[in-house]
Write a protein that holds these residues in place. Structure first.
Motif, PDB file in Angstrom:
ATOM      1  N   PHE A 101       0.759  -1.103  -0.078  1.00 41.48           N
ATOM      2  CA  PHE A 101       0.049   0.056  -0.075  1.00 41.48           C
ATOM      3  C   PHE A 101       0.665   1.191   0.002  1.00 41.48           C
ATOM      4  CE2 PHE A 101      -3.017   2.758   2.525  1.00 41.48           C
ATOM      5  CZ  PHE A 101      -3.680   3.176   1.514  1.00 41.48           C
ATOM      6  N   ALA A 102       1.894   1.303   0.742  1.00 45.42           N
ATOM      7  CA  ALA A 102       2.889   2.545   0.863  1.00 45.42           C
ATOM      8  C   ALA A 102       3.563   2.557  -0.553  1.00 45.42           C
ATOM      9  CB  ALA A 102       3.775   2.120   2.164  1.00 45.42           C
ATOM     10  N   GLU A 103       3.911   1.485  -1.133  1.00 48.48           N
ATOM     11  CA  GLU A 103       4.739   1.676  -2.404  1.00 48.48           C
ATOM     12  C   GLU A 103       3.764   2.216  -3.558  1.00 48.48           C
ATOM     13  OE1 GLU A 103       5.993  -2.381  -3.385  1.00 48.48           O
ATOM     14  OE2 GLU A 103       7.429  -2.500  -1.750  1.00 48.48           O
ATOM     15  N   ARG A 104       2.539   1.720  -3.431  1.00 45.19           N
ATOM     16  CA  ARG A 104       1.346   2.619  -4.290  1.00 45.19           C
ATOM     17  C   ARG A 104       1.231   3.743  -4.235  1.00 45.19           C
ATOM     18  NH1 ARG A 104      -2.669  -0.834  -6.703  1.00 45.19           N
ATOM     19  NH2 ARG A 104      -4.140   0.794  -6.169  1.00 45.19           N
ATOM     20  N   ILE A 105       1.104   4.464  -2.925  1.00 48.63           N
ATOM     21  CA  ILE A 105       1.032   5.937  -2.607  1.00 48.63           C
ATOM     22  C   ILE A 105       2.306   6.722  -2.944  1.00 48.63           C
ATOM     23  CG2 ILE A 105       0.703   7.626  -0.890  1.00 48.63           C
ATOM     24  CD1 ILE A 105      -0.845   5.333   0.828  1.00 48.63           C
ATOM     25  N   ASN A 106       3.458   5.965  -2.753  1.00 41.91           N
ATOM     26  CA  ASN A 106       4.705   6.508  -3.039  1.00 41.91           C
ATOM     27  C   ASN A 106       4.825   6.898  -4.664  1.00 41.91           C
ATOM     28  OD1 ASN A 106       7.731   7.067  -2.253  1.00 41.91           O
ATOM     29  ND2 ASN A 106       7.949   5.743  -3.771  1.00 41.91           N
ATOM     30  N   THR A 107       4.337   5.884  -5.464  1.00 37.69           N
ATOM     31  CA  THR A 107       4.250   5.864  -6.890  1.00 37.69           C
ATOM     32  C   THR A 107       3.466   6.881  -7.406  1.00 37.69           C
ATOM     33  OG1 THR A 107       5.103   3.499  -7.025  1.00 37.69           O
ATOM     34  CG2 THR A 107       4.062   4.595  -8.965  1.00 37.69           C
ATOM     35  N   ARG A 108       2.265   7.038  -6.831  1.00 37.84           N
ATOM     36  CA  ARG A 108       1.170   7.861  -7.198  1.00 37.84           C
ATOM     37  C   ARG A 108       0.941   9.163  -6.821  1.00 37.84           C
ATOM     38  NH1 ARG A 108      -3.902   3.442  -8.095  1.00 37.84           N
ATOM     39  NH2 ARG A 108      -2.565   1.852  -8.877  1.00 37.84           N
TER      40      ARG A 108
ATOM     41  N   VAL B 110       6.661   8.129   0.527  1.00 42.05           N
ATOM     42  CA  VAL B 110       5.975   7.331   1.164  1.00 42.05           C
ATOM     43  C   VAL B 110       6.467   5.867   1.483  1.00 42.05           C
ATOM     44  CG1 VAL B 110       3.599   6.510   1.856  1.00 42.05           C
ATOM     45  CG2 VAL B 110       3.812   8.714   0.741  1.00 42.05           C
ATOM     46  N   ARG B 111       6.604   5.459   2.889  1.00 40.41           N
ATOM     47  CA  ARG B 111       6.998   4.140   3.100  1.00 40.41           C
ATOM     48  C   ARG B 111       6.389   3.606   4.281  1.00 40.41           C
ATOM     49  NH1 ARG B 111      10.939   7.756   4.923  1.00 40.41           N
ATOM     50  NH2 ARG B 111      11.527   7.250   7.105  1.00 40.41           N
ATOM     51  N   GLU B 112       6.337   2.320   4.367  1.00 40.50           N
ATOM     52  CA  GLU B 112       5.735   1.547   5.525  1.00 40.50           C
ATOM     53  C   GLU B 112       6.607   1.911   6.901  1.00 40.50           C
ATOM     54  OE1 GLU B 112       4.324  -2.741   6.461  1.00 40.50           O
ATOM     55  OE2 GLU B 112       6.282  -2.562   5.888  1.00 40.50           O
ATOM     56  N   ALA B 113       5.887   2.138   7.900  1.00 37.43           N
ATOM     57  CA  ALA B 113       6.768   2.748   8.900  1.00 37.43           C
ATOM     58  C   ALA B 113       7.546   1.509   9.569  1.00 37.43           C
ATOM     59  CB  ALA B 113       5.455   3.245  10.085  1.00 37.43           C
ATOM     60  N   THR B 114       8.520   1.833  10.091  1.00 41.74           N
ATOM     61  CA  THR B 114       9.371   0.758  11.037  1.00 41.74           C
ATOM     62  C   THR B 114       9.403   1.564  12.383  1.00 41.74           C
ATOM     63  OG1 THR B 114      11.450   1.847   9.909  1.00 41.74           O
ATOM     64  CG2 THR B 114      10.404  -0.138   8.991  1.00 41.74           C
ATOM     65  N   ASP B 115       9.978   0.664  13.398  1.00 41.78           N
ATOM     66  CA  ASP B 115      10.186   1.244  14.620  1.00 41.78           C
ATOM     67  C   ASP B 115      11.359   2.105  14.524  1.00 41.78           C
ATOM     68  OD1 ASP B 115       9.305   1.407  17.296  1.00 41.78           O
ATOM     69  OD2 ASP B 115      11.127   0.114  18.019  1.00 41.78           O
TER      70      ASP B 115
ATOM     71  N   LEU C  10       4.300   8.010   6.382  1.00 40.51           N
ATOM     72  CA  LEU C  10       4.494   6.713   6.675  1.00 40.51           C
ATOM     73  C   LEU C  10       3.327   6.259   6.876  1.00 40.51           C
ATOM     74  CD1 LEU C  10       6.875   7.181   9.752  1.00 40.51           C
ATOM     75  CD2 LEU C  10       7.406   6.391   7.604  1.00 40.51           C
ATOM     76  N   VAL C  11       3.118   4.939   6.384  1.00 40.77           N
ATOM     77  CA  VAL C  11       1.822   4.145   6.485  1.00 40.77           C
ATOM     78  C   VAL C  11       2.199   3.200   7.563  1.00 40.77           C
ATOM     79  CG1 VAL C  11       0.369   2.337   5.432  1.00 40.77           C
ATOM     80  CG2 VAL C  11       1.105   4.176   3.827  1.00 40.77           C
ATOM     81  N   ALA C  12       1.148   3.051   8.680  1.00 38.10           N
ATOM     82  CA  ALA C  12       1.239   2.390   9.889  1.00 38.10           C
ATOM     83  C   ALA C  12       1.315   0.954   9.484  1.00 38.10           C
ATOM     84  CB  ALA C  12      -0.034   2.488  10.741  1.00 38.10           C
ATOM     85  N   ALA C  13       2.261   0.164   9.890  1.00 37.72           N
ATOM     86  CA  ALA C  13       2.330  -1.248   9.342  1.00 37.72           C
ATOM     87  C   ALA C  13       1.261  -2.196  10.055  1.00 37.72           C
ATOM     88  CB  ALA C  13       3.812  -1.660  10.076  1.00 37.72           C
ATOM     89  N   GLY C  14       0.999  -3.145   9.403  1.00 38.15           N
ATOM     90  CA  GLY C  14      -0.122  -3.987   9.846  1.00 38.15           C
ATOM     91  C   GLY C  14       0.054  -4.718  11.138  1.00 38.15           C
TER      92      GLY C  14
END
Length: 368
Positions: free
Chosen positions: A220-227, A232-237, A247-251
């Motif tokens: 999902f983060a990759e899609r937003i980053n592209t569009r 935008v990337r997936e959140a890490t600690d 940041l996209v909250a990680a599942g």
């Protein structure tokens, strides 16, 4: 309520069709037909005209993507994708959402029957919510949608809002704004649309909390980053972001704003107990943002079932932030936005097409 909801269950596994059908039937949903492949699913929808379809992704003859596209073209019906927990299926699932599916639910692994039994209440709840979505009309805003409250459609383009050397009567962006977006059922496409409409010149820090399982939030983060123009990337600690980043909250992880300094914020991921029965929870991120960020803050609640985000919106408003909710007409499920509005702490209610402009209005100031 599930009473009166009619469903078609499509899956190439006889076992899975039986398990899903039994769970839905026990939940009060009338399973009017089962389908072994996409072609049978399309025929069943045309014949029975159900309220909702649960659609497997990978099936012979015709897969779930093709079937969803056919259904939307020939007999528009809300579709809930049932996806296996793999990277490949994550990609395919998002493609199905592009073709018109409303949302998705991940199939359990391991002892499937035991896992499905544990998740049965969640499955019934999301099937009922998806069944209520009106896919026969265009879910978009525009000049004549919603109540028009705070509409910014005529507010000018992003190029009219440049900061340096703005002349009197023009607007300029506030310094170091942060946007927190919360969404659930029907949300992925809405989040992408909002992000596509945000100019990089606004220099936002963006935190996105979409109710989505582990294994899907990275894609999902990759899609937003592209569009979008934002990185935008997936959140890490411990992840840090500044202006122009998101940041996209990680599942299966809550995303907490740990600290904020000089326009940069740092997040912490936790596996604390679910809040509002979900993890990640919008409330967790919004509350921590309201407590930690002392620069301009905007909270946005998009389509979704439940009440997650209502308390977060209240906290952001109490902290002096701006708050926006998607309107009922363009929400796939008017649950989360409705609960937010009911707090009395939402400044603006907007159709989806006007939300990006609404965010920009919230972070601009008039130059005199």
């Amino acid at each position: 309520m599930a009473d009166g909801v009619r469903a078609v269950v499509a899956d190439d596994s006889h076992f899975m069709r039986s398990v899903i059908s039994d769970i839905l039937s026990d939940g009060g949903i009338d399973v009017v037909a089962q389908a072994r492949d996409g072609e049978e699913a399309v025929s069943a929808v045309i014949e029975h005209k159900p309220d909702v379809v649960t659609m497997d992704v990978e099936m012979p003859v015709m897969n779930g993507i093709e079937a969803t596209e056919r259904i939307m073209a020939e007999c528009p019906t809300p579709v809930l994708m049932l996806s296996a927990h793999t990277d490949e299926n994550a990609d395919v699932t998002f493609e199905a959402l592009d073709k018109g599916a409303v949302d998705f639910f991940t199939k359990p692994g391991g002892e499937v029957s035991m896992e499905m039994s544990r998740l049965k209440d969640q499955l019934v709840e999301i099937v009922v919510s998806v069944a209520a979505v009106d896919v026969g009309t265009t879910k978009s805003g525009g000049a004549n949608s919603g109540d028009g409250t705070g509409s910014t459609a005529a507010g000018g383009s992003a190029t009219d809002r440049t900061g340096a050397g703005a002349a009197a009567g023009q607007t300029t962006y506030v310094a170091n704004p942060t946007l927190v977006i919360g969404s659930s059922t029907g949300g992925p496409k809405m989040v992408e649309q909002v992000m596509e409409g945000l100019p990089i010149e606004a220099d936002l820090r963006v935190l996105i909390i979409q109710h989505m399982p582990e294994g899907f939030t990275g894609r999902f983060a990759e899609r937003i980053n592209t569009r979008s123009e934002y990185e935008v990337r997936e959140a890490t600690d411990g992840a840090r972001i500044g202006g122009g980043e998101g940041l996209v909250a990680a599942g299966d992880r809550h995303m907490v704003v740990k600290n904020y300094r000089n326009g940069r914020l740092r997040t912490k991921l936790t596996q604390d107990e679910p809040v509002n029965s979900v993890r990640p929870a919008v409330d967790v991120t919004m509350r921590s943002a309201a407590e930690t960020i002392d620069d301009p803050l905007v909270g946005l609640i998009l389509t979704g079932m439940g009440e997650d985000g209502a308390d977060g919106i209240r906290r952001i408003k109490q902290a002096g932030g701006e708050t926006i909710a998607q309107d009922e007409a363009t929400s796939a499920v008017y649950g989360m936005p409705k609960r937010a509005v009911e707090t009395g702490c939402v400044d603006t209610v907007l159709p989806i097409d006007d939300i990006a402009d609404g965010i920009i209005d919230a972070i601009t100031t008039e130059v005199t």
